[in-house]
Design a protein around this motif. Structure first.
Motif, PDB file in Angstrom:
ATOM      1  N   SER A 369      68.175  64.842  87.526  1.00 13.92           N
ATOM      2  CA  SER A 369      68.413  63.454  87.107  1.00 13.92           C
ATOM      3  C   SER A 369      67.757  63.197  85.761  1.00 13.92           C
ATOM      4  O   SER A 369      66.920  63.977  85.290  1.00 13.92           O
ATOM      5  CB  SER A 369      67.843  62.479  88.150  1.00 13.92           C
ATOM      6  N   GLU A 370      68.142  62.077  85.166  1.00 14.56           N
ATOM      7  CA  GLU A 370      67.575  61.680  83.877  1.00 14.56           C
ATOM      8  C   GLU A 370      66.081  61.410  84.002  1.00 14.56           C
ATOM      9  O   GLU A 370      65.300  61.697  83.090  1.00 14.56           O
ATOM     10  CB  GLU A 370      68.293  60.426  83.371  1.00 14.56           C
ATOM     11  N   GLU A 386      71.736  70.465  72.714  1.00 11.97           N
ATOM     12  CA  GLU A 386      72.765  71.038  73.582  1.00 11.97           C
ATOM     13  C   GLU A 386      72.424  70.816  75.050  1.00 11.97           C
ATOM     14  O   GLU A 386      73.299  70.496  75.859  1.00 11.97           O
ATOM     15  CB  GLU A 386      72.909  72.540  73.289  1.00 11.97           C
ATOM     16  N   LEU A 387      71.139  70.989  75.388  1.00 12.52           N
ATOM     17  CA  LEU A 387      70.724  70.781  76.778  1.00 12.52           C
ATOM     18  C   LEU A 387      70.868  69.309  77.170  1.00 12.52           C
ATOM     19  O   LEU A 387      71.242  68.989  78.302  1.00 12.52           O
ATOM     20  CB  LEU A 387      69.275  71.239  76.974  1.00 12.52           C
ATOM     21  N   GLU A 388      70.562  68.419  76.232  1.00 11.84           N
ATOM     22  CA  GLU A 388      70.686  66.986  76.529  1.00 11.84           C
ATOM     23  C   GLU A 388      72.131  66.605  76.834  1.00 11.84           C
ATOM     24  O   GLU A 388      72.393  65.724  77.661  1.00 11.84           O
ATOM     25  CB  GLU A 388      70.157  66.167  75.349  1.00 11.84           C
ATOM     26  N   LYS A 389      73.054  67.259  76.178  1.00 11.03           N
ATOM     27  CA  LYS A 389      74.477  66.932  76.376  1.00 11.03           C
ATOM     28  C   LYS A 389      75.013  67.459  77.703  1.00 11.03           C
ATOM     29  O   LYS A 389      76.007  66.935  78.212  1.00 11.03           O
ATOM     30  CB  LYS A 389      75.300  67.513  75.220  1.00 11.03           C
ATOM     31  N   PRO A 393      73.445  68.756  87.550  1.00 14.94           N
ATOM     32  CA  PRO A 393      72.119  69.369  87.341  1.00 14.94           C
ATOM     33  C   PRO A 393      72.127  70.404  86.221  1.00 14.94           C
ATOM     34  O   PRO A 393      73.154  71.023  85.954  1.00 14.94           O
ATOM     35  CB  PRO A 393      71.837  70.023  88.688  1.00 14.94           C
ATOM     36  N   LYS A 394      70.969  70.575  85.602  1.00 13.85           N
ATOM     37  CA  LYS A 394      70.806  71.579  84.548  1.00 13.85           C
ATOM     38  C   LYS A 394      69.379  72.112  84.600  1.00 13.85           C
ATOM     39  O   LYS A 394      68.587  71.700  85.458  1.00 13.85           O
ATOM     40  CB  LYS A 394      71.115  70.966  83.188  1.00 13.85           C
ATOM     41  N   LYS A 395      69.046  73.030  83.708  1.00 17.46           N
ATOM     42  CA  LYS A 395      67.732  73.671  83.764  1.00 17.46           C
ATOM     43  C   LYS A 395      67.099  73.727  82.383  1.00 17.46           C
ATOM     44  O   LYS A 395      67.787  73.938  81.382  1.00 17.46           O
ATOM     45  CB  LYS A 395      67.854  75.104  84.308  1.00 17.46           C
ATOM     46  N   PHE A 396      65.789  73.522  82.364  1.00 18.28           N
ATOM     47  CA  PHE A 396      65.031  73.823  81.159  1.00 18.28           C
ATOM     48  C   PHE A 396      64.909  75.337  81.049  1.00 18.28           C
ATOM     49  O   PHE A 396      64.893  76.037  82.068  1.00 18.28           O
ATOM     50  CB  PHE A 396      63.631  73.202  81.226  1.00 18.28           C
TER      51      PHE A 396
END
Length: 723
Positions: A369-370, A386-389, A393-396
């Protein structure tokens, strides 16, 4: 006759009566004179007796100084008037004894006073230090800024000065031997002056009694000698002082209490002690105190205790400075304790870093989540458009230990800053101290922790890859740590002599170590697969597929290099090239192994299939960034050697040897000869087993003759090359 007698009687009888009366009158007047004289003598002796009675009462009630004055009046004014009386002589003879008695009793009171202030010096010192703390808090509130170290607070000018000529009747001064019973004050209430706790009248009385008796010098010497002894006792620290802060606090309280008393005596007794005596005692106290603190602080391993000790030493110094004692050496010694504090911090953070690294899962931080995303970015300075876009779910790219380590470095900086407070250091000195300590934290403590993780036996390739990624991001964050320190100290990095954070080398070194460990780890895995290799070097069958162990090895390498996608390009390429070179070298060693004394061309064909599988893997581009056939060059030595034997192209090899563009440039004649001899042994052995077929023997003889010829020529090449 009768008448005559009557006349005679009438005349002389009144006369006799008169004579008797006159005699009685004479006796009466004599008695009156005696009574009057007696009364006069009694009136002269009565004041002497009254004064003597008063003297005894004063001595009985321990009013020694008034008794001494009464004795003087008695001796010089009253007794001379009645010196011819026997009781007067008795009194005169008793006067020296009375003086000695007064002297002894007053000295006894002084001894009680000295013993009492020795026992209660910690209470006196505690009160003085509380008063100094209150004054410092008040100064901070009024000035709204830290105190300036070079500015000394004005000394308290008011003392409880006792009029030594006034008779003291205070029961407390007699019963308490100089220490007034004052209840503990609450921290938020006004603390009484330390000297207000002490009734100094026993000292004043004794001083004046000895002065009147002409023995002031004796008294001064005795007082100073006793106080020197007490100073040595006060300055002797308990053996377990370093275990708790209370041990240090009691030690400081006793020292402060001692010098508060001496300072008061200096200002109120006109010479009982002098400045030279006080300075001598203070020099001794300063030397012994600093030595004790150096010894005991070195035992301390708790940074919180060292920090509390530093604050206590500052308060100790400030308190004594209020009373006019020089304390610069104490602040110099605090700089030494600062190094001890730094060491204890480094040990503490070593444990913190170990826990962080041991508990990490070495996987990229998942973000669902944000809110979670902002939380991580708030903990660690990271920006990636790019990660922000990307949708959730996504990963650092980094794991949990990156923000944790970063924040612990900031906490360490805060801890360093705490020690610099109240040390009267400039901003530049504070900045230099923080940066040097932070460099030690990075280059020594954190570096060791990272190296230990990297060198662990059970470390996997995935963990090593994540460590490389993590240290890359931590290295980039060092510029933010520079800014963090600058914001705290207000010293710009461009300032002359400003220490730079060179801790970035820590992350570079860790990354390089992890890279080397990856290469080593990969090679070990390759060796494990190669241990499964089971070649039949004497086979005559021609295989049609690569060996199973090699197929499994190639599959492992493909899956491994797929994990390297987040690694810096050069790291992944170097790892891949290193693995291929190690594989090629290991395969070459298998082929040339001394234990393999014979091999067939069929076994060589199978080996060739395995090498082709390796070359196919190299051509497939397991990691991006290689130019054309760069990765295949790892197997070029094997390829040229196998082609030479499978094609039996000795004429070309021998004709072109030594030329820069020859077809078999990578084939060493020693290697070729070794392999040729293995084949030769196998053919000779086969010839002996099949000697019944004459034609076969002839073909074998021809081929053997060719092999012998080639071997001879190879030996010639080797010999000429060696010479």
């Amino acid at each position: 006759m009768r008448e005559r007698n009557l006349w005679h009687n009438s005349v002389f009888f009144p006369l006799a009566k008169l004579v008797i009366a006159m005699e009685e009158l004479k006796q009466c007047r004599l008695q009156q004179r005696n009574i009057s004289a007696t009364v006069d003598k009694l009136m002269l002796c009565l004041p002497v007796l009254e004064m003597y009675s008063k003297l005894r009462d004063q001595m009985k009630t321990k009013r020694h100084y008034p008794a001494l004055k009464t004795l003087e009046h008695l001796e010089h004014t009253y007794l001379p008037q009645v010196s011819h009386y026997r009781f007067c002589k008795v009194m005169v003879d008793n006067i020296p004894k009375l003086r000695e008695e007064i002297k002894d009793v007053s000295m006894s009171d002084l001894k009680d006073f000295l013993e009492s202030i020795r026992k209660h010096s910690d209470k006196i010192g505690e009160t003085a230090m509380k008063q100094a703390q209150q004054q410092r808090n008040l100064d901070n509130i009024v000035l709204q800024q830290p105190r300036i170290g070079s500015k000394r607070k004005s000394k308290k000018d008011t003392y409880i000065i006792f009029d030594t000529e006034i008779e003291s009747t205070s029961p407390k001064s007699e019963q308490d031997s100089g220490i007034l019973d004052v209840e503990d004050e609450e921290d938020d209430e006004e603390v009484p002056g330390a000297q207000d706790l002490v009734d100094f009248s026993p000292v004043y009385r004794c001083l004046h009694i000895y002065s009147v008796l002409g023995a002031r010098e004796t008294f001064e010497n005795y007082y100073r000698k006793q106080r020197r002894k007490q100073a040595r006792l006060v300055l002797q620290p308990p053996s377990n002082m370093h275990e708790t802060l209370d041990g240090y606090r009691k030690y400081f309280n006793q020292i402060v209490g001692f010098f508060v008393v001496e300072d008061h005596i200096l200002h109120t007794t006109q010479g009982l002690v002098n400045r030279a005596y006080i300075d001598e005692l203070w020099e001794m106290a300063l030397s012994k105190t600093i030595a004790a603190l150096r010894t005991h602080s070195s035992y301390c391993s708790d940074p919180n205790l060292v920090l509390d000790l530093k604050n206590l030493i500052v308060l100790f110094a400030d308190t004594l400075q209020v009373y006019g004692f020089p304390v610069n050496q104490l602040f110099d010694m605090l700089l030494e304790i600062r190094d001890q504090y730094s060491e204890t911090l480094l040990k503490k953070w070593a444990g913190i870093f170990r826990n962080i690294l041991d508990s990490d899962n070495y996987s990229p931080i998942p973000v669902t989540s944000e809110e979670v995303y902002k939380k991580v970015v708030g903990q660690f300075p990271f920006q990636d458009i790019e990660l922000e876009k990307q949708p959730f779910p996504k990963k650092f790219p980094f794991s949990e230990f990156v923000p944790k380590v970063y924040n612990q470095i900031k906490e360490f900086i805060y801890a360093c800053l705490k020690f610099s407070e109240d040390l009267h250091l400039s901003s530049t000195e504070v900045d230099d101290m923080i940066r040097k300590s932070t460099n030690l934290l990075l280059t020594r403590t954190l570096s060791n922790c990272l190296q230990n993780v990297i060198k662990r036996k059970n470390i996997g390739l995935t963990e090593l890859v994540q460590i490389i990624i993590n240290t890359t991001h931590l290295e980039k964050s060092c510029k933010y740590l520079e800014e963090f320190i600058t914001n705290i100290t207000n010293v710009l990095p461009e300032t002359v002599h400003t220490t730079k954070l060179y801790g970035t080398t820590t992350f570079k070194d860790a990354r390089h170590a992890a890279e080397e460990e990856i290469y080593t780890n990969l090679n070990q895995k390759i060796d494990q697969f190669l241990q499964l290799a089971d070649y039949d070097w004497m086979t005559g069958d021609l295989g049609n597929k690569a060996s199973d162990y090699l197929v499994d090895l190639i599959a492992f390498l493909r899956s491994t290099f797929a994990v390297f996608t987040h690694l810096p390009g050069k790291v992944a390429q170097t790892a891949c090239m290193s693995a291929c070179k190690h594989l090629a070298t290991s395969l070459m060693q298998l082929l040339l192994e001394a234990e393999v004394r014979q091999l067939t061309l069929g076994a060589l064909q199978q080996f060739n299939l395995d090498v082709r599988e390796c070359e196919q893997f190299a051509r497939s581009g397991p990691v991006p960034g290689f130019q054309e056939d760069t990765l295949q060059l790892a197997f070029i030595d094997l390829r040229q050697l196998l082609d030479l034997f499978i094609q039996w192209d000795w004429s070309t090899y021998l004709a072109d040897y030594g030329q820069p563009n020859c077809k078999y440039l990578r084939v060493n004649p020693v290697t070729a000869l070794t392999l040729l001899e293995k084949i030769s042994r196998e053919m000779k052995d086969t010839s002996r087993k099949n000697n019944m077929f004459a034609q076969f023997r002839k073909n074998e003889r021809d081929k053997q003759k060719l092999i012998d010829t080639v071997a001879k020529q190879l030996r010639g090449l080797i010999s000429s090359h060696h010479s």
